[in-house]
Design an enzyme around this catalytic site. Structure first.
Site, mmCIF file in Angstrom:
data_model
loop_
_atom_site.group_PDB
_atom_site.id
_atom_site.type_symbol
_atom_site.label_atom_id
_atom_site.label_comp_id
_atom_site.label_asym_id
_atom_site.label_seq_id
_atom_site.Cartn_x
_atom_site.Cartn_y
_atom_site.Cartn_z
ATOM 1 N N GLU A 1 -22.657 9.741 -17.919
ATOM 2 C CA GLU A 1 -23.193 10.444 -16.740
ATOM 3 C C GLU A 1 -22.204 11.468 -16.180
ATOM 4 O OE1 GLU A 1 -24.312 6.997 -14.421
ATOM 5 O OE2 GLU A 1 -26.367 7.029 -15.221
ATOM 6 N N GLU B 1 -29.792 -1.202 -11.016
ATOM 7 C CA GLU B 1 -28.654 -0.308 -10.775
ATOM 8 C C GLU B 1 -28.178 0.349 -12.062
ATOM 9 O OE1 GLU B 1 -27.346 0.513 -7.854
ATOM 10 O OE2 GLU B 1 -25.535 1.548 -8.511
ATOM 11 N N GLY C 1 -31.428 2.687 -30.120
ATOM 12 C CA GLY C 1 -32.530 2.906 -31.061
ATOM 13 C C GLY C 1 -32.939 1.649 -31.807
ATOM 14 N N GLY D 1 -32.272 -1.688 -25.412
ATOM 15 C CA GLY D 1 -32.578 -1.213 -24.052
ATOM 16 C C GLY D 1 -33.949 -1.692 -23.594
ATOM 17 N N ASN E 1 -31.344 13.628 -18.131
ATOM 18 C CA ASN E 1 -31.408 12.521 -19.095
ATOM 19 C C ASN E 1 -32.849 12.362 -19.601
ATOM 20 O OD1 ASN E 1 -30.929 10.287 -20.654
ATOM 21 N ND2 ASN E 1 -30.109 9.014 -18.996
ATOM 22 N N TYR F 1 -39.114 5.991 -19.351
ATOM 23 C CA TYR F 1 -39.590 5.384 -18.101
ATOM 24 C C TYR F 1 -41.040 5.793 -17.800
ATOM 25 C CZ TYR F 1 -34.635 4.279 -17.263
ATOM 26 O OH TYR F 1 -33.353 3.805 -17.366
#
Lengths: 162, 162
Positions: free
Chosen positions: B27, B87, B97, B101, B128, B135
């Site tokens: 980030e 968070e 991949g 996640g 991002n 999402y």
């Protein structure tokens, strides 16, 4: 007239709900408020409260009136450790411009300083220019590259069942 | 290879700090992380933990390796009542991949469903794109009209002393 700032008690829950609804109306989200005064009492004024709340009082002709509130709670930053999040800061429209919002804001920041947190966060609508100017002038930073993401219970259910 | 998702323990704190730093580097905020593994142990694994954390494990040649984590905690919405805030969600670059996640994300959402919260929130950087697409595809909403506001301890001190 100087407002008197104090911690809310459960008896303030109806007044707080009124202010929450007023803020939701201002934010063009009047149908979004589903919690009730009973929810606030249970969640904020029992053991292990989920938030803290200051209210601003001004003496009226008949009785003292709650004209504003600031509702906040702890969060946790994986960069900075414990932080404070200011969820709502609201002053009744007819009492704005008299320092009530500033008094509530300073109270929350003072609380944060006493807790020695390294950061206070909150969110603001991009068209709420007076609020943004107030925050920037006070030294806060508008993080324009971060988007807030939200998933409601229906979307969550749909995703988990997919 | 399917990752194994479990709640973190205090022994995972060094691995979690490594993942936090990795996410901060991604980030472009590598100098922002000031907390330590000791802080994480104190804040997350004592009485009244300030956050929860899942870790993702994959068996390695010599030992099981922690390749990802999701750190989250309760928040409170004045519209919806108790909510969950995600968070950090982070997977080591070389293990992306492979569904790690997604497994962590589903674990957090499942936790939120069990708690019957009406909303889960998090934040994402506007550049991002892969995360944003993931999402949105999952049913989450990017609230582009809300800005995140932040005030650090130095700005707070300066404002309160002014």
């Amino acid at each position: 007239m100087q407002p008197f700032i104090r911690f809310a008690t459960k008896d303030d829950a109806p007044a707080i709900i009124g202010l929450i609804q007023g803020l939701a109306n201002f934010e063009k989200a009047s149908d979004q408020v589903v919690i009730t005064a009973d929810d606030l009492v249970r969640d904020g004024f029992g053991t292990n409260p989920k938030f803290w709340c200051y209210v601003a009082e001004i003496p009226g002709e008949i009785e003292t009136e709650i004209v504003g509130m600031a509702l906040f709670y702890p969060r946790y930053s994986t960069w900075k450790g414990p932080t404070i999040h200011l969820e709502d800061l609201m002053v009744q429209e007819e009492f704005r411009g008299q320092g009530v919002g500033t008094a509530l804001y300073r109270s929350v920041l003072t609380f944060a300083r006493e807790r020695k947190v390294r950061r206070v966060n909150w969110e603001v609508l991009d068209w709420n220019t007076p609020a943004i100017e107030f925050y920037v002038k006070s030294g806060a930073e508008i993080l324009k590259h971060w988007h807030v993401v939200s998933m409601d219970d229906q979307a969550l259910e749909a995703y988990l069942e997919s």
